[in-house]
Design a protein around this motif. Structure first.
Motif, PDB file in Angstrom:
ATOM      1  N   ALA A 163       0.958  -1.167   0.122  1.00 60.93           N
ATOM      2  CA  ALA A 163      -0.079  -0.043  -0.129  1.00 60.93           C
ATOM      3  C   ALA A 163       0.940   1.256   0.259  1.00 60.93           C
ATOM      4  O   ALA A 163       0.432   2.402  -0.551  1.00 60.93           O
ATOM      5  N   THR A 164       1.991   1.267   0.432  1.00 54.30           N
ATOM      6  CA  THR A 164       2.964   2.441   0.571  1.00 54.30           C
ATOM      7  C   THR A 164       3.393   2.762  -0.981  1.00 54.30           C
ATOM      8  O   THR A 164       3.461   3.868  -1.248  1.00 54.30           O
ATOM      9  N   LEU A 166       1.712   1.866  -3.459  1.00 54.57           N
ATOM     10  CA  LEU A 166       0.499   2.192  -4.411  1.00 54.57           C
ATOM     11  C   LEU A 166       0.133   3.516  -3.954  1.00 54.57           C
ATOM     12  O   LEU A 166      -0.307   4.599  -4.776  1.00 54.57           O
ATOM     13  N   ASP A 167       0.140   3.929  -2.924  1.00 58.28           N
ATOM     14  CA  ASP A 167      -0.257   5.372  -2.650  1.00 58.28           C
ATOM     15  C   ASP A 167       0.843   6.504  -2.933  1.00 58.28           C
ATOM     16  O   ASP A 167       0.408   7.750  -3.351  1.00 58.28           O
ATOM     17  N   ARG A 170      -0.355   7.029  -6.231  1.00 54.37           N
ATOM     18  CA  ARG A 170      -1.531   7.826  -6.403  1.00 54.37           C
ATOM     19  C   ARG A 170      -1.208   9.316  -6.189  1.00 54.37           C
ATOM     20  O   ARG A 170      -1.753  10.323  -6.804  1.00 54.37           O
ATOM     21  N   ARG A 171      -0.175   9.798  -5.395  1.00 59.07           N
ATOM     22  CA  ARG A 171       0.076  11.138  -5.030  1.00 59.07           C
ATOM     23  C   ARG A 171       0.922  11.723  -6.052  1.00 59.07           C
ATOM     24  O   ARG A 171       0.991  12.965  -6.090  1.00 59.07           O
ATOM     25  N   ASP A 194      -9.208   1.686   4.033  1.00 52.91           N
ATOM     26  CA  ASP A 194      -8.337   2.562   3.380  1.00 52.91           C
ATOM     27  C   ASP A 194      -7.669   1.906   1.997  1.00 52.91           C
ATOM     28  O   ASP A 194      -7.613   2.651   0.987  1.00 52.91           O
ATOM     29  N   GLU A 195      -7.281   0.731   1.988  1.00 51.54           N
ATOM     30  CA  GLU A 195      -6.612   0.039   1.138  1.00 51.54           C
ATOM     31  C   GLU A 195      -7.666  -0.021  -0.076  1.00 51.54           C
ATOM     32  O   GLU A 195      -7.133  -0.031  -1.207  1.00 51.54           O
ATOM     33  N   ARG A 197     -10.281   1.625  -0.821  1.00 52.51           N
ATOM     34  CA  ARG A 197     -10.561   3.012  -1.364  1.00 52.51           C
ATOM     35  C   ARG A 197      -9.167   3.333  -2.641  1.00 52.51           C
ATOM     36  O   ARG A 197      -9.316   3.759  -3.608  1.00 52.51           O
ATOM     37  N   LEU A 198      -8.086   2.940  -2.039  1.00 53.83           N
ATOM     38  CA  LEU A 198      -7.036   3.304  -2.787  1.00 53.83           C
ATOM     39  C   LEU A 198      -6.952   2.526  -3.935  1.00 53.83           C
ATOM     40  O   LEU A 198      -6.758   2.929  -5.163  1.00 53.83           O
ATOM     41  N   ARG A 201      -9.520   3.834  -6.263  1.00 52.06           N
ATOM     42  CA  ARG A 201      -9.149   5.013  -6.860  1.00 52.06           C
ATOM     43  C   ARG A 201      -8.106   4.902  -7.930  1.00 52.06           C
ATOM     44  O   ARG A 201      -8.262   5.712  -9.164  1.00 52.06           O
ATOM     45  N   LEU A 202      -7.299   4.105  -7.717  1.00 54.72           N
ATOM     46  CA  LEU A 202      -6.219   3.785  -8.820  1.00 54.72           C
ATOM     47  C   LEU A 202      -6.814   3.308 -10.044  1.00 54.72           C
ATOM     48  O   LEU A 202      -6.631   3.318 -11.205  1.00 54.72           O
TER      49      LEU A 202
END
Length: 298
Positions: A163-164, A166-167, A170-171, A194-195, A197-198, A201-202
């Motif tokens: 997730a680090t 992937l975020d 996203r950013r 949260d994961e 939703r991430l 979104r991706l």
């Protein structure tokens, strides 16, 4: 120089069956959304061509079916997102290093992209650190990317936390990309909102192919005479437990349940996925994944 990429090419050459040749020679361009195409010329229709590409007016003039040929107007951006934490320093389901499976699979996907004029980049890391290699479209650049994956994945790396990375994607990125994600078994927590939703979104912004590299079963007979330990915390797995037949059955059932849950979750989001077990599964497994992805879009 080019040692890792050479291994990829050798594996593809060994598997040079019809599907592999098709993707290497041009079918790859039809797999993904987002590539605009400009008309190039006409050629004789051959079985397997999309009937939507037949130029019916030209066909009527010459009395034989003609197919429109196109050239790509812009390139894809293929981002390899790889877990290079400690979990990927463990053994794969086939008994070989998971790191080697990840390097081979990333090499195959990257080589397909580079061969077709696309650009490849990398986001790799663990819970503590993320490394980004920018996009380029050369084989030497792909060799560098494979070297980063190989170098970063070790028992001294930080804990795995996909997730680090992937975020970070996203950013950091606004352009549409093809994300090829390399994950460990259990990388998705279905109870972590949260994961989820991430991921959604991706998926809304990018095309995503999800590749899981499966864990080794420590209860298998082939490991009975070897010391085994958990790469996450270094604790040894006692031999008497690994020889327990009931534990072996429970482990197999747990893997099957977790794999089905993970693939089902990704499918509901709209992400094509496949679980690789080892080196020999890489080429056929990736081509099955590409076929599933292509069918899901039609």
């Amino acid at each position: 120089m080019d040692q890792l990429l050479h291994r990829v090419k050798t594996k593809l050459a060994i598997r040079a069956h019809r599907k592999v040749r098709g993707l290497l020679d041009g079918e790859y361009v039809s797999l993904f959304h987002g590539k605009s195409l400009d008309f190039d010329d006409l050629r004789a229709y051959t079985p397997g061509d999309d009937v939507k590409d037949i130029d019916w007016k030209a066909t009527a003039r010459v009395g034989a079916p003609l197919t429109k040929r196109y050239i790509a107007a812009r390139k894809h951006a293929v981002m390899l997102v790889v877990d290079t934490g400690r979990d990927f320093a463990a053994l794969s389901a086939s008994g070989g290093p998971k790191r080697d499976v990840a390097v081979l699979a990333a090499g195959v996907m990257g080589y397909l992209a580079v061969r077709h004029g696309d650009h490849v980049g990398l986001v790799a890391g663990d819970a503590d650190e993320t490394e980004h290699v920018p996009f380029r479209g050369t084989e030497s650049h792909l060799e560098r990317i494979l070297g980063v994956i190989h170098r970063r994945t070790s028992l001294t790396a930080g804990p795995s936390r996909l997730a680090t990375q992937l975020d970070y994607v996203r950013r950091t990125f606004r352009r549409r990309m093809i994300l090829v994600v390399f994950a460990d078994d259990g990388a998705i927590d279905p109870d972590n909102d949260d994961e989820l939703r991430l991921l959604r979104r991706l998926h809304a912004q990018h095309e995503i192919l999800w590749i899981t590299v499966g864990d080794a079963d420590p209860t298998l007979a082939e490991f009975a005479d070897h010391d085994m330990f958990d790469v996450a915390d270094g604790r040894e797995l006692p031999a008497f437990l690994r020889r327990d037949s009931a534990l072996r059955a429970d482990f197999a059932a747990s893997v099957a349940t977790r794999t089905a849950a993970s693939s089902g979750l990704l499918e509901r989001i709209g992400i094509s996925s496949h679980r690789l077990t080892g080196d020999d599964d890489v080429v056929p497994g990736l081509f099955r994944l590409l076929e599933v992805h292509n069918h899901a879009r039609h």
